[in-house]
Enzyme design. Sequence first.
Site, PDB file in Angstrom:
ATOM      1  N   GLU A 290       7.745  -9.276   2.216  1.00  0.00           N
ATOM      2  CA  GLU A 290       6.991  -8.696   1.105  1.00  0.00           C
ATOM      3  C   GLU A 290       7.540  -9.156  -0.249  1.00  0.00           C
ATOM      4  OE1 GLU A 290       5.233  -4.685   3.005  1.00  0.00           O
ATOM      5  OE2 GLU A 290       7.224  -4.433   2.167  1.00  0.00           O
ATOM      6  N   ASP A 364       4.441  -1.324  11.328  1.00  0.00           N
ATOM      7  CA  ASP A 364       4.968  -0.709  10.114  1.00  0.00           C
ATOM      8  C   ASP A 364       4.817   0.815  10.095  1.00  0.00           C
ATOM      9  OD1 ASP A 364       5.997  -0.366   7.635  1.00  0.00           O
ATOM     10  OD2 ASP A 364       4.465  -1.464   6.550  1.00  0.00           O
ATOM     11  N   GLU A 392       4.843   8.361   4.889  1.00  0.00           N
ATOM     12  CA  GLU A 392       3.952   7.424   4.174  1.00  0.00           C
ATOM     13  C   GLU A 392       2.600   7.286   4.863  1.00  0.00           C
ATOM     14  OE1 GLU A 392       5.614   3.498   3.761  1.00  0.00           O
ATOM     15  OE2 GLU A 392       3.752   2.658   2.985  1.00  0.00           O
TER      16      GLU A 392
HETATM   17  C1  BDP Z   1       6.139  -0.454   4.001  1.00  0.00           C
HETATM   18  C2  BDP Z   1       6.084   0.275   2.689  1.00  0.00           C
HETATM   19  C3  BDP Z   1       6.820  -0.456   1.597  1.00  0.00           C
HETATM   20  C4  BDP Z   1       8.219  -0.803   2.069  1.00  0.00           C
HETATM   21  C5  BDP Z   1       8.159  -1.550   3.383  1.00  0.00           C
HETATM   22  C6  BDP Z   1       9.543  -1.821   3.972  1.00  0.00           C
HETATM   23  O1  BDP Z   1       4.732   0.444   2.313  1.00  0.00           O
HETATM   24  O2  BDP Z   1       6.842   0.383   0.460  1.00  0.00           O
HETATM   25  O3  BDP Z   1       8.895  -1.536   1.106  1.00  0.00           O
HETATM   26  O4  BDP Z   1       7.476  -0.786   4.332  1.00  0.00           O
HETATM   27  O5  BDP Z   1       9.891  -1.173   4.942  1.00  0.00           O
HETATM   28  O6  BDP Z   1       5.663   0.401   4.995  1.00  0.00           O
HETATM   29  O7  BDP Z   1      10.257  -2.683   3.472  1.00  0.00           O
END
Ligand code: BDP
Length: 690
Positions: A290, A364, A392
């Site tokens: 990401e 996730d 979340e």
């Molecule tokens: C996702 C979240 C994000 C996190 C990412 C992570 O939306 O905010 O940074 O995981 O685990 O689910 O790095």
Amino acid sequence: MRQGRHRRGITGWAVRFCAAVLPLLLLLLGPVARASDGYSLWLGEPAPTPAANRIEAPAGSSSPTIALAMAELRRSLPRVPMPVRLVLADDPALGDEGFGLRIARSGKGQTLLITARRDIGLLYGAFALVRHVRTGGDPGELALTSRPAVPLRMLNHWDNIDGFVERGYAGRSLWDWWTLPDFVDPRYADYARANASVGINAVVLNNVNASAESLTAPYIAKTAALADVFRPYGIRVFLSARLSAPQELGGLPTADPRNPSVAAWWREKADEIYRSIPDFGGFLVKANSEGQPGPRDYGASHADGANMLAAALARHGGTVIWRAFVYADTDPTDRAKQAYAEFQPLDGRFADNVIVQVKNGPIDFQPREPAHPLFGAMPATRLAAEFQITKEYLGFATHLAYLGPLFAETLAAPTGHRPGQTVASTLSAIAGVANIGRDRDWTGSVFNQANWYVFARLAWDPSLAPEAVAREWIVQTFGAEPAVLAAVTPMMMQSREAVVDYTGPLGLAHLFATGHHYGPGPWVDDLARPEWNPVYYHRAGPSGIGFDRTATGSNAIAQYAPAIAARLARPETTPPELLLWFHHLPWDFPMPGGGTLWHELVRRYDRGVATVHAMRRRWASVRGRIDEPRWHKTDSFLAIQAREAAWWRDASLAYWMSLNHLPLPPGSAAPAHDLEWYRQQRFPHAPGNP
Ligand code: BDP
């Protein structure tokens, strides 16, 4: 006729009178619990006068940790009919953190012994004794030893240094970086006490999407102040490290882990940290995921990056926790396959003080995922399982979802690599993304406290039954009234499955609205990267729904051990809960219980909504038996949840029907609005969204 009407009139009046007055009478006469704002968590409000137990310190030894154990027993242990003695004894069966609780009988009578090899074991033993007695255990019958299943039991805070908590729904960060290190909020010790009470022994203070600034001298001093508070509670601090820090802070032209000046920069940084924090735990790293920087930017591997940091920490006894949550926009394969594809070939190449941290499932933190295929597949690498305690994808703080069943499901999942091997048995660490903030009740709702609690209890002992932990939490949080236990236990135990049912039944996943992940967005198809779009995950169209991860599709099932892969290869042998995770099936696919896939899908959405209504009724039944502030907040949140469960169901069904043009089964209500209405909903200020 007239008489009849008259009688009905009286009955109606009586009913109205009773409805108005009875709850009040119940409130006045019933065993109303003391008001609580939730601050004291499961540890209970301090008794007005502590029980006068005799507590004896271990001979010839004293430490701040033992002082805490003594203080805890004086403060929280209900009256027991014998003296309690803390004993340090070199019993290898207890391990470094374990403890024993037993009764010693002598001519002078009985003594309750808490034994441990180290002072932290005595603190854990003290908390366990308090828990045992407060949950109705007989102190005279004690004979147990307990030691944790994994050595590292950690909370990962996703807190930014400006006070914002990514995916946080309980207010701003607990860490007031601005006033640290000069002002040490007493709340930090309360936090550490709560963690120690359930055996958490490590915390990562800052977000995995890290700022390099956390590694500057002022922030090291602030971190050291927190470490000083946590130390007597057996908690070591870790920091998330941004891999580009040598460039951002050190002015180096590169952050390539193979570059000697980069390695030297990290070595010096580690030395600097250990000068202030001698028991610093180490670094947590999110790399090449990401948009985060990492070794792949330079053509180096994750092992190159992790081992370079590991070398910097090794001489101080520190650990690198390297996340396997990676996926790249350049990789067109199934996102569920990417972590395994990148990490499994590196098995055996990580240094001894590296732990690879793997999310519980391959995508996730969805309300339900299969266990990640990396568990059991890297026998020469230390692994951690990472769970999300903050909700979340499970309704933020407002929806009630007890995550014990979710955590236990993954921990108990067979890996298929060795007979009897479960995910839990492959782990060196268990990490949970914290749900804690500066809200008075810490977690945004009283029931979210249970998720912090059960995460830690299962990290200590993954074989605990989530229902037993729920009951233990209920008694400590609300008291031991049978009516409360009878109502609240099923509420909690059904709650996670309800969220699965109304958001993504039968293995559907990632159907959330963009960015904030609040509410449904299964129709979203316009985001830049394919795997950001829900349509990528459900693949629904006129003829069917689901992601084919068998050999005819992405073949993600081949990442599992052969015995498991063979079962997942056919819809008939795939657990229905994961059906559409692994298979793309026609809407009229015949389901085991009779009926079509479409009907079963609708049935589950309906069941989810109905369960939330049942939860509301159960909660209504304990009014007056739980203090009004906590009862009322939960009641309001359940009303929100009921409304939003219906919203999820209706929006999802409206969308599926726009694709399959099938009627709803008889008895199932039409969505309240048309699809366009659901598509138009916007939540620009939803919390936790970076
Ligand atoms: C996702 C979240 C994000 C996190 C990412 C992570 O939306 O905010 O940074 O995981 O685990 O689910 O790095």
